[in-house]
Scaffold this motif. Structure first.
Motif, short mmCIF file in Angstrom:
data_model
loop_
_atom_site.label_atom_id
_atom_site.label_comp_id
_atom_site.label_asym_id
_atom_site.label_seq_id
_atom_site.Cartn_x
_atom_site.Cartn_y
_atom_site.Cartn_z
N ASN A 137 0.84 -1.20 0.00
CA ASN A 137 0.00 0.00 0.00
C ASN A 137 0.88 1.25 0.00
N PRO A 138 0.36 2.36 -0.50
CA PRO A 138 1.12 3.62 -0.44
C PRO A 138 1.21 4.14 0.99
N ARG A 266 -4.11 4.62 6.23
CA ARG A 266 -5.55 4.64 5.96
C ARG A 266 -6.28 4.29 7.25
N GLY A 267 -7.49 4.79 7.42
CA GLY A 267 -8.29 4.44 8.58
C GLY A 267 -7.99 5.32 9.78
N HIS A 273 -11.00 10.08 15.48
CA HIS A 273 -12.14 9.54 14.73
C HIS A 273 -12.24 10.11 13.31
N TYR A 274 -11.10 10.31 12.67
CA TYR A 274 -11.09 10.76 11.29
C TYR A 274 -10.15 9.87 10.48
N MET A 280 2.55 3.93 8.26
CA MET A 280 2.36 2.48 8.31
C MET A 280 1.55 2.01 7.11
N LYS A 281 2.22 1.32 6.20
CA LYS A 281 1.55 0.84 4.99
C LYS A 281 0.83 -0.49 5.22
#
Length: 291
Positions: A137-138, A266-267, A273-274, A280-281
């Motif tokens: 992942n990027p 991501r996540g 909470h955003y 960390m890929k």
């Protein structure tokens, strides 16, 4: 009461690429290899990716500091080795870094008048500019996180256990000098540049929560609050980037935090909470692995 916290450290990510072997009962050698979950293991990539964010005690922005824009900035660049001397090509400029609610939908950000939502979307905007394509992942950047622990209990801004809180008088646990005590800090930036003939690269973020005494140079003013994060590395060297951290509290701002984080790319990250961007890929799934 005033405290000074100073630290200078070299963050070495041991998880970069590990392998080991052992001999089983049948005398066969078994090799096990591990790939890093980090985009820049060991912090050795000359082309640095680093960003900064600021939160209040509610894990929100609340209100942007005057003339500062939304409290998300980045210093991301690639090195151009095609000619000498080596050149630094920045991927994020001052227009990007000073974006705030007043800029409306510039850059595809659509947050209305909410400083909280704008900051979260600006992080994604900056992440897109800094992003490095990688397997699986990027990834985007290391994240410097600032937090002001002052809490205006009379305004009852922060929810309590997910529910709207009721006003109550200030306590030692929740310091506040009055209206505006939960403000964002100033954010100033010295973009990474080559500062000597030996190819030393250096850059920094710095500022204060005492906005009435803010100044653009990086000197500490009296007994005011202050933070500075500076990074250094020699072009082409095998060493890691060295990060120097300075955090100074004051009587008005006795509860401050400064982290250097490897957030998920991501996540959610760290309880916020955003949707986030980070280093960390891969997110570890082993129940024995803890952040």
């Amino acid at each position: 009461m005033e405290k000074n916290t100073y630290g200078s450290f070299k963050l070495m990510i041991i998880l970069s690429f590990l392998s080991y072997s052992f001999v089983g009962s049948d005398c066969a050698t078994i090799n096990i290899q591990y790939a890093s979950a980090l985009g820049d293991p060991g912090m050795k990539n000359d082309s640095l990716r680093v960003a900064i964010e600021s939160w209040n005690q509610c894990n929100e922005v609340g209100e942007e500091a005057k003339n500062m824009g939304s409290p998300r900035m980045a210093d991301c660049f690639d090195l151009d080795y095609s000619s000498l001397p080596v050149k630094i090509n920045h991927k994020v400029d001052e227009v990007d870094n000073r974006l705030g609610v007043q800029n409306g939908t510039y850059g595809g950000i659509n947050a209305g008048e909410s400083a909280d939502i704008y900051a979260a979307q600006k992080e994604i905007y900056l992440g897109n500019k800094c992003q490095v394509i990688d397997d699986p992942n990027p990834w985007q950047f290391w994240m410097i996180m600032l937090k002001n622990g002052n809490t205006d209990t009379l305004a009852a801004i922060c929810p309590e256990n997910g529910k709207k809180a009721k006003p109550f008088p200030p306590t030692g646990r929740f310091p506040c000098f009055g209206k505006g005590c939960m403000n964002m800090p100033s954010m100033h930036h010295k973009y990474t540049s080559i500062v000597d003939q030996e190819g030393l690269m250096s850059g920094s973020f710095y500022g204060t929560w005492d906005l009435d005494t803010d100044q653009e140079d990086d000197s500490v003013v009296g007994n005011n609050s202050y933070y500075k994060v500076k990074w250094e590395k020699k072009v082409g060297g095998n060493e890691s980037w060295v990060f120097h951290h300075l955090l100074k509290t004051s009587s008005k701002y006795p509860w401050l935090m400064l982290y250097l984080r490897a957030d998920a790319s991501r996540g959610f990250s760290g309880g916020y909470h955003y949707d986030t961007r980070g280093m960390m890929k891969m997110v570890r799934s082993n129940p024995l692995f803890h952040f």
